[in-house]
Scaffold this motif. Sequence first.
Motif: not given
Length: 250
Positions: A78-98
């Motif tokens: 079970m996984v949540l994609v939260p409100e407002g996305r909450q990606i890590f803006v200080s990281m690269s795209v690749h690091e976010n996927l990792q």
Amino acid sequence: MLEVSHLDVTYGRTRAVKSVSLTVAAGEVVAVLGANGAGKTSLLRALQGAVRPSGGKIRFDGKDMTNQSSAARVRSGMVLVPEGRQIFVSMSVHENLQMGAYLRSDADIARDIEAIYERFPNLAERRHMSAKTLSGGEQQMLAIGRALVSRPRLIMLDEPSLGLSPLFVERLFDLLAELNSDDIAILLVEQNTSMALDVASRGYVLELGSVLLEDTAAALSSNTALTEAYLGGGQDTDQEGSEHERAPAR
Ligand SMILES: Nc1ncnc2c1ncn2[C@@H]1O[C@H](COP(=O)(O)OP(=O)(O)O)[C@@H](O)[C@H]1O
Ligand SMILES: [Mg+2]
């Protein structure tokens, strides 16, 4: 697959979720609709394990998850994609996927991330760039991509279309349909009622923390009293500007 019974979420004296029961079957798409403040985010946060419910039970594949950690829930699928996305803006795209794979230790992580890049060429082009350089729509794709890297069987999304341009809203709903045809079940919280009910087979309407109504998506869409009174048109998806607008740093 997911069985929620009589769930309560309380913040101090605010009862945000009141005895909510809902189910999602394997491979099903279920919409949760309702006005601002209805308790949708609180419900999803309780399902994710970010807030402890004050009552009720959460079962996933028959297993009691009510007091399990968020990590245990992700491991179970079970996984949540939260409100407002909450990606890590200080990281690269690749690091976010990792980051989506932080609970995995198998050998297929790199392959799964490549599959995300095939699905989202915009992300592949920018894999080494900071995630904050992405548009709002691309950030939403990244947040979903990160969730997919955990190999979920149930993905829960909190208002994924909010603030996206009409083009990205279309892409988002196409993507949800694709994920569902890959046999991922979806619990979708949305203000865009018409599109949510198009992709869902069933829906629940929350009002002031309680389930006001549950029905098939077809019945809910044709309930004009309901769509006018509680849900609004849901057609105006561009109220927060275009997808070129950058999300604020967190
Ligand atoms: N962290 C919190 N502390 C106190 N009250 C909260 C908190 N989060 C939400 N609430 C309250 O709980 C109710 C439901 O909020 P929320 O779950 O965010 O609804 P929705 O996502 O449907 O807009 C609202 O009255 C809101 O003010
Ligand atoms: Mg919310």
